[in-house]
Scaffold this motif. Structure first.
Motif, PDB file in Angstrom:
ATOM      1  N   GLU A 189       5.646  -2.697  -1.272  1.00 29.90           N
ATOM      2  CA  GLU A 189       4.314  -2.783  -0.791  1.00 29.90           C
ATOM      3  C   GLU A 189       3.948  -1.755   0.474  1.00 29.90           C
ATOM      4  O   GLU A 189       2.929  -1.129   0.506  1.00 29.90           O
ATOM      5  N   ARG A 190       4.842  -1.644   1.347  1.00 32.46           N
ATOM      6  CA  ARG A 190       4.643  -1.049   2.666  1.00 32.46           C
ATOM      7  C   ARG A 190       4.659   0.421   2.295  1.00 32.46           C
ATOM      8  O   ARG A 190       3.980   1.148   2.864  1.00 32.46           O
TER       9      ARG A 190
ATOM     10  N   HIS B 107       1.128   1.118   1.232  1.00 33.14           N
ATOM     11  CA  HIS B 107       0.485   0.892   2.296  1.00 33.14           C
ATOM     12  C   HIS B 107       0.333   2.304   3.055  1.00 33.14           C
ATOM     13  O   HIS B 107      -0.647   2.705   3.825  1.00 33.14           O
TER      14      HIS B 107
ATOM     15  N   THR C 203      -2.023   4.831   1.550  1.00 34.89           N
ATOM     16  CA  THR C 203      -3.330   4.441   2.031  1.00 34.89           C
ATOM     17  C   THR C 203      -3.614   4.715   3.351  1.00 34.89           C
ATOM     18  O   THR C 203      -4.594   5.272   3.920  1.00 34.89           O
ATOM     19  N   GLN C 204      -2.565   4.586   4.453  1.00 37.24           N
ATOM     20  CA  GLN C 204      -2.808   4.776   5.765  1.00 37.24           C
ATOM     21  C   GLN C 204      -3.059   6.204   6.145  1.00 37.24           C
ATOM     22  O   GLN C 204      -4.018   6.870   6.858  1.00 37.24           O
TER      23      GLN C 204
ATOM     24  N   HIS D  75       1.509  -8.881  -4.127  1.00 38.43           N
ATOM     25  CA  HIS D  75       1.441  -8.172  -3.226  1.00 38.43           C
ATOM     26  C   HIS D  75       1.411  -6.770  -3.550  1.00 38.43           C
ATOM     27  O   HIS D  75       0.473  -5.972  -2.851  1.00 38.43           O
TER      28      HIS D  75
ATOM     29  N   ARG E 137      -1.898  -5.947  -5.402  1.00 37.39           N
ATOM     30  CA  ARG E 137      -3.108  -5.772  -4.410  1.00 37.39           C
ATOM     31  C   ARG E 137      -3.057  -4.516  -3.529  1.00 37.39           C
ATOM     32  O   ARG E 137      -4.077  -3.833  -3.434  1.00 37.39           O
ATOM     33  N   ALA E 138      -1.866  -3.945  -3.238  1.00 37.20           N
ATOM     34  CA  ALA E 138      -1.785  -2.654  -2.401  1.00 37.20           C
ATOM     35  C   ALA E 138      -2.415  -1.647  -3.178  1.00 37.20           C
ATOM     36  O   ALA E 138      -2.839  -0.727  -2.705  1.00 37.20           O
TER      37      ALA E 138
ATOM     38  N   ALA F 120      -5.944  -0.651  -3.708  1.00 33.93           N
ATOM     39  CA  ALA F 120      -6.710   0.175  -2.780  1.00 33.93           C
ATOM     40  C   ALA F 120      -6.440   1.631  -2.907  1.00 33.93           C
ATOM     41  O   ALA F 120      -7.476   2.366  -2.434  1.00 33.93           O
TER      42      ALA F 120
END
Length: 326
Positions: free
Chosen positions: A237-238, A241, A244-245, A270, A273-274, A277
């Motif tokens: 998940e990270r 992220h 996206t970041q 999770h 969901r990530a 995005a």
């Protein structure tokens, strides 16, 4: 087919791409390396670092005896203790042809012709990039952020990378690389060193725009394990992220994850969901390579990765024909 990345991750992806039998293969390669043979040539000759470009050329070399001889030669490193020690033959060939021809792309194409290459190799930029990262955990107070500069320093930090930047901050992308992204039917990003091979592509605005605008099926291939140093302790998940970041405007179609990396329903929820995005859905497949004794490694298996990409392509094509994709 266009494959974006660098290092060993891109090498495995290009091997998988060949098994997909596309009409064309384009490798779009990071140019931020500043260590080893590449770093030495970069500093001494003021050229883009050749190491990741060399590995891509080796992955695409012809399957015949001549092509495989050249693949081994490109990857061969000189031993000893003199000036040549540690240099890869392919790095020197790229650097030398660049000086003779006066053009990076012409040098890469010349080696591609020599090796009977199955595709073309493009640097993402025609100037070397520097990396800079905000890193925590280097002080007693974990809230203190320190700046670490250089690809090797970022990849080997004992702290935790929070954010990376490239210098210059808005470099001009290689136009041929942008064209390859825009013209392909299937595009892959990753796997590889997340902060030093994958994310640098996404810090070039024109590359993100080209990816998001491309009509291709766009697949992010997630790493199998966190890397010591730059992504130590990261979950799947990270990893998502972080994309996206660093590139809020990035839009892709699929995130491909090995089926044994994320197993519990809550973790998968999770991750999915990530992925949303990025406009993506998640595909799970067995893509990990086994060694000659049946033990799993930390590398992607080209055949399994090719099978997964083919299946995703078939599913996506059916959804598209039924009007279920945007």
């Amino acid at each position: 087919m266009a494959c974006l990345g660098g290092g060993h991750g891109l090498y495995q992806t290009l091997c998988a791409a060949r098994l997909c039998s596309p009409e064309t293969i384009s490798a779009v390669v990071t140019v931020a390396d500043d260590g080893g043979s590449s770093g030495r040539l970069r500093r001494e000759l003021s050229q883009i670092p050749p190491g990741d470009l060399r590995m891509a050329l080796a992955a695409l070399a012809g399957d015949d005896e001549r092509g495989q001889l050249w693949a081994r030669t490109l990857q061969h490193r000189f031993g000893g203790h003199g000036a040549l020690a540690g240099h890869a033959v392919g790095n020197l060939m790229i650097a030398g042809l660049n000086e003779v021809l006066g053009d990076e792309l012409a040098a890469l194409d010349a080696i591609g012709e020599l090796t009977g290459s199955a595709g073309r190799v493009f640097p993402v930029c025609t100037e070397p990039l520097d990396m800079e990262a905000d890193v925590s955990g280097l002080d007693e107070d974990p809230r203190i952020m320190r700046t670490v500069r250089g690809q090797v320093a970022v990849a080997s930090t004992v702290g935790q990378v929070r954010r990376v930047r490239i210098i210059p901050d808005r470099p001009v992308a290689c136009q041929e690389a942008l064209a390859a992204i825009g013209e392909c039917d299937l595009l892959t990003l990753g796997p590889g060193s997340w902060f030093s091979s994958v994310i640098p592509h996404l810090l070039i605005p024109s590359v993100v725009e080209a990816i998001s605008a491309s009509p291709a099926l766009k697949v992010v291939i997630l790493n199998l394990t966190p890397e010591a140093g730059e992504t130590s302790g990261f979950t799947a998940e990270r990893h998502i992220h972080m994309l996206t970041q660093h590139a809020p405007r990035l839009q892709v179609d699929r995130i491909l994850i090995d089926e044994d990396v994320v197993t519990s329903p809550s973790e998968r929820s999770h991750v999915e969901r990530a992925a949303r995005a990025l406009g993506a859905t998640v595909s799970y497949a067995p893509v990990r390579e086994e060694d000659d004794r049946g033990r799993f490694t930390d590398r992607h298996c080209p055949q399994r990765l090719s099978d997964a990409l083919r299946r995703i392509w078939t599913e996506w094509s059916e959804e598209k024909s039924e009007g279920r994709t945007s």
